[in-house]
Design a protein around this motif. Structure first.
Motif, PDB file in Angstrom:
ATOM      1  N   SER A  86       2.477 -11.421 -22.452  1.00  0.00           N
ATOM      2  CA  SER A  86       1.610 -11.147 -21.270  1.00  0.00           C
ATOM      3  C   SER A  86       1.842 -10.144 -20.998  1.00  0.00           C
ATOM      4  O   SER A  86       3.157  -9.821 -19.840  1.00  0.00           O
ATOM      5  CB  SER A  86       1.510 -12.775 -20.983  1.00  0.00           C
ATOM      6  N   THR A  87       0.688  -9.357 -20.330  1.00  0.00           N
ATOM      7  CA  THR A  87       1.187  -8.769 -19.246  1.00  0.00           C
ATOM      8  C   THR A  87       0.222  -9.280 -17.747  1.00  0.00           C
ATOM      9  O   THR A  87       0.255  -8.150 -16.838  1.00  0.00           O
ATOM     10  CB  THR A  87       0.110  -7.419 -19.832  1.00  0.00           C
ATOM     11  N   GLY A  88       0.274  -9.884 -17.926  1.00  0.00           N
ATOM     12  CA  GLY A  88       0.165 -10.754 -16.744  1.00  0.00           C
ATOM     13  C   GLY A  88      -1.589 -10.600 -15.777  1.00  0.00           C
ATOM     14  O   GLY A  88      -2.342 -10.717 -16.981  1.00  0.00           O
ATOM     15  N   GLY A  89      -1.652  -9.663 -14.903  1.00  0.00           N
ATOM     16  CA  GLY A  89      -3.241  -9.241 -14.120  1.00  0.00           C
ATOM     17  C   GLY A  89      -3.375 -10.490 -13.304  1.00  0.00           C
ATOM     18  O   GLY A  89      -4.926  -9.633 -12.401  1.00  0.00           O
ATOM     19  N   ASP A  90      -3.461 -11.104 -12.922  1.00  0.00           N
ATOM     20  CA  ASP A  90      -3.705 -11.908 -11.876  1.00  0.00           C
ATOM     21  C   ASP A  90      -2.845 -11.364 -10.028  1.00  0.00           C
ATOM     22  O   ASP A  90      -2.279 -10.621  -9.908  1.00  0.00           O
ATOM     23  CB  ASP A  90      -2.846 -13.836 -11.974  1.00  0.00           C
ATOM     24  N   GLU A  91      -4.091 -12.071  -9.951  1.00  0.00           N
ATOM     25  CA  GLU A  91      -3.425 -12.165  -7.927  1.00  0.00           C
ATOM     26  C   GLU A  91      -4.065  -9.804  -7.601  1.00  0.00           C
ATOM     27  O   GLU A  91      -2.705 -10.061  -6.885  1.00  0.00           O
ATOM     28  CB  GLU A  91      -2.665 -12.852  -7.227  1.00  0.00           C
ATOM     29  N   LEU A  92      -4.326  -9.214  -7.463  1.00  0.00           N
ATOM     30  CA  LEU A  92      -4.466  -7.778  -7.825  1.00  0.00           C
ATOM     31  C   LEU A  92      -4.382  -7.525  -5.873  1.00  0.00           C
ATOM     32  O   LEU A  92      -5.829  -8.005  -5.991  1.00  0.00           O
ATOM     33  CB  LEU A  92      -4.837  -7.069  -8.645  1.00  0.00           C
ATOM     34  N   ASN A  93      -4.103  -7.082  -5.198  1.00  0.00           N
ATOM     35  CA  ASN A  93      -4.243  -7.257  -4.567  1.00  0.00           C
ATOM     36  C   ASN A  93      -5.181  -5.447  -3.922  1.00  0.00           C
ATOM     37  O   ASN A  93      -4.511  -4.579  -3.514  1.00  0.00           O
ATOM     38  CB  ASN A  93      -3.878  -7.044  -2.955  1.00  0.00           C
ATOM     39  N   THR A  94      -6.228  -5.239  -3.636  1.00  0.00           N
ATOM     40  CA  THR A  94      -7.193  -3.807  -3.901  1.00  0.00           C
ATOM     41  C   THR A  94      -6.420  -3.188  -1.961  1.00  0.00           C
ATOM     42  O   THR A  94      -6.110  -1.465  -2.018  1.00  0.00           O
ATOM     43  CB  THR A  94      -8.451  -3.695  -3.319  1.00  0.00           C
ATOM     44  N   ASN A  95      -6.387  -3.920  -1.253  1.00  0.00           N
ATOM     45  CA  ASN A  95      -6.370  -3.039   0.496  1.00  0.00           C
ATOM     46  C   ASN A  95      -5.179  -2.657   0.081  1.00  0.00           C
ATOM     47  O   ASN A  95      -4.447  -2.096   0.357  1.00  0.00           O
ATOM     48  CB  ASN A  95      -5.800  -4.751   1.106  1.00  0.00           C
ATOM     49  N   SER A  99      14.591  -0.101  -7.771  1.00  0.00           N
ATOM     50  CA  SER A  99      14.821   0.331  -8.204  1.00  0.00           C
ATOM     51  C   SER A  99      14.235   1.776  -8.637  1.00  0.00           C
ATOM     52  O   SER A  99      14.916   3.143  -9.221  1.00  0.00           O
ATOM     53  CB  SER A  99      15.726  -0.376  -9.792  1.00  0.00           C
ATOM     54  N   HIS A 100      12.837   1.547  -8.839  1.00  0.00           N
ATOM     55  CA  HIS A 100      11.939   2.469  -9.490  1.00  0.00           C
ATOM     56  C   HIS A 100      11.185   2.405  -7.355  1.00  0.00           C
ATOM     57  O   HIS A 100       9.367   2.493  -7.781  1.00  0.00           O
ATOM     58  CB  HIS A 100      11.650   2.222 -10.280  1.00  0.00           C
ATOM     59  N   PRO A 101      11.395   3.071  -6.718  1.00  0.00           N
ATOM     60  CA  PRO A 101      10.499   3.292  -5.719  1.00  0.00           C
ATOM     61  C   PRO A 101       8.951   3.797  -5.958  1.00  0.00           C
ATOM     62  O   PRO A 101       8.554   3.583  -5.374  1.00  0.00           O
ATOM     63  CB  PRO A 101      11.316   3.498  -4.052  1.00  0.00           C
ATOM     64  N   GLU A 102       9.220   5.099  -6.481  1.00  0.00           N
ATOM     65  CA  GLU A 102       8.182   5.991  -6.977  1.00  0.00           C
ATOM     66  C   GLU A 102       6.936   5.131  -7.405  1.00  0.00           C
ATOM     67  O   GLU A 102       5.868   6.160  -7.238  1.00  0.00           O
ATOM     68  CB  GLU A 102       8.692   6.791  -7.648  1.00  0.00           C
ATOM     69  N   HIS A 103       7.150   4.190  -7.876  1.00  0.00           N
ATOM     70  CA  HIS A 103       5.720   2.817  -9.277  1.00  0.00           C
ATOM     71  C   HIS A 103       5.884   2.246  -7.939  1.00  0.00           C
ATOM     72  O   HIS A 103       4.269   1.363  -8.635  1.00  0.00           O
ATOM     73  CB  HIS A 103       6.689   3.005  -9.718  1.00  0.00           C
ATOM     74  N   ILE A 104       6.193   2.667  -6.849  1.00  0.00           N
ATOM     75  CA  ILE A 104       5.527   0.602  -5.803  1.00  0.00           C
ATOM     76  C   ILE A 104       4.408   1.289  -4.733  1.00  0.00           C
ATOM     77  O   ILE A 104       4.669   2.189  -3.977  1.00  0.00           O
ATOM     78  CB  ILE A 104       6.876  -0.534  -5.768  1.00  0.00           C
ATOM     79  N   ALA A 105       3.575   0.936  -5.016  1.00  0.00           N
ATOM     80  CA  ALA A 105       2.991   0.967  -3.864  1.00  0.00           C
ATOM     81  C   ALA A 105       2.567  -0.438  -3.331  1.00  0.00           C
ATOM     82  O   ALA A 105       3.384  -2.110  -3.405  1.00  0.00           O
ATOM     83  CB  ALA A 105       0.955   0.919  -4.034  1.00  0.00           C
ATOM     84  N   CYS A 106       2.019  -0.254  -1.807  1.00  0.00           N
ATOM     85  CA  CYS A 106       2.881  -0.908   0.004  1.00  0.00           C
ATOM     86  C   CYS A 106       3.748  -1.457  -0.548  1.00  0.00           C
ATOM     87  O   CYS A 106       3.881  -2.691  -0.316  1.00  0.00           O
ATOM     88  CB  CYS A 106       0.981  -2.344   0.037  1.00  0.00           C
ATOM     89  N   SER A 107       5.269  -1.125  -0.829  1.00  0.00           N
ATOM     90  CA  SER A 107       6.343  -2.050  -1.187  1.00  0.00           C
ATOM     91  C   SER A 107       6.554  -2.496   0.433  1.00  0.00           C
ATOM     92  O   SER A 107       7.150  -1.879   1.131  1.00  0.00           O
ATOM     93  CB  SER A 107       7.396  -1.066  -1.356  1.00  0.00           C
ATOM     94  N   GLN A 108       6.794  -4.176   0.433  1.00  0.00           N
ATOM     95  CA  GLN A 108       7.010  -5.034   1.233  1.00  0.00           C
ATOM     96  C   GLN A 108       6.222  -4.532   2.670  1.00  0.00           C
ATOM     97  O   GLN A 108       6.724  -4.382   3.559  1.00  0.00           O
ATOM     98  CB  GLN A 108       8.705  -4.643   1.496  1.00  0.00           C
ATOM     99  N   ASP A 132      -3.108   3.060   0.263  1.00  0.00           N
ATOM    100  CA  ASP A 132      -1.317   3.457  -0.257  1.00  0.00           C
ATOM    101  C   ASP A 132      -1.917   5.486  -0.574  1.00  0.00           C
ATOM    102  O   ASP A 132      -2.755   5.609  -1.364  1.00  0.00           O
ATOM    103  CB  ASP A 132      -0.754   3.039  -1.737  1.00  0.00           C
ATOM    104  N   ALA A 133      -1.475   6.109   0.198  1.00  0.00           N
ATOM    105  CA  ALA A 133      -1.880   7.546   0.075  1.00  0.00           C
ATOM    106  C   ALA A 133      -1.157   7.778  -1.180  1.00  0.00           C
ATOM    107  O   ALA A 133      -2.392   8.980  -1.649  1.00  0.00           O
ATOM    108  CB  ALA A 133      -1.008   8.570   1.063  1.00  0.00           C
ATOM    109  N   GLN A 134      -0.437   7.599  -2.270  1.00  0.00           N
ATOM    110  CA  GLN A 134      -0.288   8.552  -3.359  1.00  0.00           C
ATOM    111  C   GLN A 134      -1.258   7.624  -4.919  1.00  0.00           C
ATOM    112  O   GLN A 134      -2.095   8.740  -5.159  1.00  0.00           O
ATOM    113  CB  GLN A 134       0.937   8.414  -3.904  1.00  0.00           C
ATOM    114  N   THR A 135      -1.881   6.544  -4.112  1.00  0.00           N
ATOM    115  CA  THR A 135      -2.557   5.994  -5.276  1.00  0.00           C
ATOM    116  C   THR A 135      -3.993   6.625  -4.885  1.00  0.00           C
ATOM    117  O   THR A 135      -4.379   6.659  -6.024  1.00  0.00           O
ATOM    118  CB  THR A 135      -3.134   4.414  -4.828  1.00  0.00           C
ATOM    119  N   GLN A 136      -4.293   6.973  -3.566  1.00  0.00           N
ATOM    120  CA  GLN A 136      -5.555   7.490  -2.945  1.00  0.00           C
ATOM    121  C   GLN A 136      -5.986   8.794  -3.911  1.00  0.00           C
ATOM    122  O   GLN A 136      -6.941   9.436  -3.630  1.00  0.00           O
ATOM    123  CB  GLN A 136      -5.809   7.331  -1.267  1.00  0.00           C
ATOM    124  N   ALA A 137      -4.859   9.594  -3.836  1.00  0.00           N
ATOM    125  CA  ALA A 137      -4.198  10.587  -4.373  1.00  0.00           C
ATOM    126  C   ALA A 137      -4.818  11.331  -5.529  1.00  0.00           C
ATOM    127  O   ALA A 137      -5.466  11.664  -6.448  1.00  0.00           O
ATOM    128  CB  ALA A 137      -3.072  11.339  -3.951  1.00  0.00           C
TER     129      ALA A 137
END
Lengths: 552, 552
Positions: A319-328, A266-275, A333-338
């Motif tokens: 709970s906001t979770g916060g587990d298993e964050l993948n830094t790769n 629904s919000h592709p603009e908010h997701i990095a490395c989607s699938q 992700d170009a947008q995140t790097q920008a």
């Protein structure tokens, strides 16, 4: 008297007390008493609260409908003569005692936790505990037969029935596979029978988003498995209300910033490395996809998302979770790097900004954030001092969390994960095994010591603990049998500590041998009430406590 | 035409054929065809047998009631346009073809095994197979939606649909815990859907004796868990008849001389080391107790017992068990030692005399004995040449059994035991684990090669194979989810070999990646039909074949 009233229906012979969790102080007599077929519990309290009346009504229903046979046949034969001559008890009357009043024959077993219907929270303030846990005595455990209700070993005295820790939970993941509201309610019923007072609802994850969030209906409409696999706002309130009536608080989790791949639908603009492929490079399990935590727009979106659902919930915890964050995922992700380059922040700094925003959305509502252990042990974010941290990767990590002075909920995979041992679920891996193999038996869970690795000063940081079901390999078809009666282990203090302390009422140390017959009782009661709890042993062993021990 | 007719209701997209087991020769077309909402299968055969009519009626019911959605949503979108224009198929007509007739559009998929209603046995003689498996073609796999029945990819041609081995079984232990007749019937239903044709009923064991044997009613009345947990003679006939109507033969086992402790409750004179302690010295699991095999009276009793029940059963096979004999039990039994001294026999010689007598009681009835592997590999008894040997301790033992020229049913614990991986069930052993850990996934079972350790000449000794559920930790509450869909693995040739050969219809080697989508289809179909089969993966993965593979 606003307490949730949980009457204890016990079945078992002298050596087998059906109480679960076993009360802190328990004394039994030697007089066999039968229940009349018209046996009934009455309430003699001025202006009794409705929840007490409801609970008594439920208890009366269970007494009439459970129709439990005494499990241990050997004993049944032994005391059949005594039973024939036993007096018949027509009913019980509940009345309140002041805290300094002497014990009375007609009293009730006090509640497991104080439920404040106005604030709709579970409280454990000393004052409220005092109100709730007035000394009292419930006149006996109850033994039922198909045709002959009876009580054994009156009088039974239960005083000061106070759990040691306020949080005794169970977590269900409804994102890997969906569970209809009816399955959740049945689970809540079973939780109430073992005095579990917190439902940790891991409601969404990367695989599906079955939660209708008021301000963001498009996330569920595009992210749920189907339109019939969505918890509507009404469903959520129904579950919260049903839980509340059973003394159970509902802790909802929106896991962020990882475990959010589905939001891309629904919000592709908010997701990095989607699938992204191969998923093994970007996530711990498929599919890959994480919130763009370095983006101001995504941060704002996430805070609003959390606020929108949290404000509909009565619990003080979220709970906001916060587990298993993948830094790769972010590195590629170009947008995140920008975004990072633009702000001049490192990824960790950006995570801190992101987390401050999501947690502020909760503290603004007067709520306390709950996070998985990585947010404390693997990242450098600043958290509110009262943040609750769930320890899951290893039971040995509790001391590290305590060293940082955060409150702890024990949820260790090496003791409390109910999904372990079912083999590999990933496809095309015929020789694979469960990542957290082996299966965590109820015995293993029961031997967990929630204070083991903590200093005396740190012990007050322990809120409690919970068993958990991640549902990669579970569904409504097996939820009862994979959860029950195992999840009762943690409810009993994970060895009485959570509930009443480290020792049994008779002074002996908690141990699986003495717990097993009570757990069998509980399991048979659950089956009778429609919860498909699994058999722990051959029925032969159930009938003969101790005979099927490894050393007997 | 007396064949049991098993129509194949398939759901899935092009790449996902819902047929299970997959037919030996399968060709699909490319034309999408929808089923009319009034779609119906009709029979155009002179004097059609009732069992064919019954099977067609059941198939029509399933088509109307399963209401299965197409599982793979991505494909549904892709071919929605094509579906809109697809022709509607009003029905199918079944007719017989002679073996040399050309393929026809209207034909039926042949049965999985030949069922002889007069002899009430499953046969696999070449002649009967020919009768049963006339070449034919069932026009297509069927795809259903909630509101829109349809067929995809017509025409489908299935020819020469013959299983490679005649014995594709499933074993249920009803002694550790009891299973009502309704649970067994539901299991038989599910077995029929995957063309399993043998129900190995491990009906009694040391823990309980729930079988009413006509000449010995006292054994069940004293040895069952309760009077309501007994299979009456009528129950047995009901189960046999219900199985037969589904093309399933029932192989009953009375395990001897071990695994008989419960007989002591009615016939203590026949049991050595009855409930001796510690049980670990006298048995593999509690309670201890074995038939006094050196006693002439006990031998006679056992032969009569076996004969009394075997003669009520139509199957040509009957199992006398023979596993896990504990010699220490006899070494410490004074009567056995006296019996041996009197006869001048060793224990092995006495076992031979005992086995000759119990097997004679079967051969006198025209039946073939079935035994566990120890009777061949660990003892020196003389067995009828056609004895069927079940290999259970290790898959590697098949070659040893074949070397002795006995027929083999593969039942290896390292591939086919469904109970492994559930942790320790013995009491007071908190760190214990499942004896046959880890859990045997469907993938593991699927990679079993029933011919791997055998010479070419020995391959004809393989009758087939079966998955097994021992029920120390199972009960009616979890039987569906622990058995299904896993037990379908062995049904599909344990990798197609049992059913159709080593390769898929398209010529590629059997593999778990291509089987998984079909197995998902099967699982969802089972759930729809009331069998609580477990989820193998998150629904996310089900919808996206291959995406959740370890390497994708």
């Amino acid at each position: 008297m606003r307490a949730v009233f949980l009457i204890c229906i016990a079945i078992a012979p002298c050596s087998v007390l059906g109480l679960w969790p076993i009360p802190r102080n328990l004394q039994t007599g030697t007089t066999l008493v039968k229940l009349a077929s018209t046996f009934n519990i009455k309430v003699d309290i001025d202006n009794p609260p409705q929840d007490l009346l409801d609970a008594v009504s439920q208890a009366n229903t269970y007494i009439q409908t459970d129709k439990l046979q005494r499990l241990v046949v050997g004993r049944g034969a032994n005391d059949s003569a005594a039973l024939g001559q036993a007096p018949t008890l027509p009913g019980l009357t509940l009345s309140l005692l002041t805290s300094d009043a002497p014990e009375s024959a007609n009293c009730y077993r006090s509640c497991t936790a104080y439920w404040d219907p106005q604030r709709r929270i579970l409280s454990h303030s000393p004052k409220r505990w005092n109100v709730c846990h007035s000394d009292c005595k419930f006149h006996s455990r109850v033994v039922q037969r198909l045709d002959d209700l009876r009580i054994a070993l009156a009088p039974i005295s239960i005083v000061n029935d106070i759990p040691a820790f306020p949080y005794r939970g169970f977590m269900l993941d409804t994102a890997r596979n969906f569970f209809p509201v009816a399955d959740i309610k049945r689970t809540l019923d079973a939780m109430s029978w073992v005095k579990i007072n917190m439902f940790h609802w891991h409601v969404v994850d990367s695989q599906s988003f079955p939660l209708d969030i008021p301000a963001f209906p498009e996330i569920a409409s595009k992210g749920a498995y189907s339109s019939s696999e969505i918890y509507s706002a009404a469903d959520v309130q129904d579950i919260v209300s049903y839980a509340g009536a059973r003394g159970i608080d509902v802790l909802v989790e929106i896991d962020t910033p990882g475990h959010t791949a589905v939001i891309a639908s629904s919000h592709p603009e908010h997701i990095a490395c989607s699938q992204a492929s191969p998923w093994t490079d970007f996530a711990n399990e498929p599919p890959a996809g994480q919130l763009r935590l370095a983006s101001a727009a995504t941060t704002n979106f996430t805070a609003q998302l959390i606020s929108s659902i949290a404000k509909t919930l009565p619990s003080s915890l979220f709970s906001t979770g916060g587990d298993e964050l993948n830094t790769n995922c972010y590195a590629e992700d170009a947008q995140t790097q920008a975004d990072l380059a633009k702000s001049g922040r490192t990824l960790e700094q950006a995570l801190n900004v992101f987390t401050q925003a999501t947690h502020k959305s909760l503290t603004d509502l007067g709520k306390t954030p709950v996070v998985w252990e990585e947010m404390v042990l693997e990242h450098t974010v600043t958290l509110p001092k009262d943040t609750v941290v769930m320890v899951w990767i290893s039971s040995q990590h509790a001391s590290s969390v305590a060293a940082k002075n955060f409150r702890i909920v024990h949820a260790p995979s090496d003791y409390f994960y109910l999904d372990c041992g079912a083999g590999e679920w990933l496809g095309n891996n015929p020789s694979g095994n469960s990542w957290c193999d082996p299966f965590k038996t109820w015995q293993k869970s029961y031997t967990f010591d929630p204070l083991a690795s903590l200093t005396t000063a740190q012990r007050s940081l322990v809120l409690g603990g919970q068993q958990l079901l991640w549902t990669e390999q579970s569904s409504p078809e097996n939820v009862d049998s994979i959860v029950w009666p195992r999840a009762a282990s943690s409810a009993e203090v994970i060895s009485l500590i959570f509930w009443t302390g480290a020792t049994l009422p008779d002074g002996t140390a908690r141990n699986v041998a003495s717990a097993l017959p009570r757990l069998h009782d509980l399991r048979y009661r659950m089956v009778r009430r429609g919860v498909r709890a699994i058999a722990l042993q051959p029925h032969f062993c159930v009938l003969r406590p101790g005979v099927c021990d490894l050393r007997s």
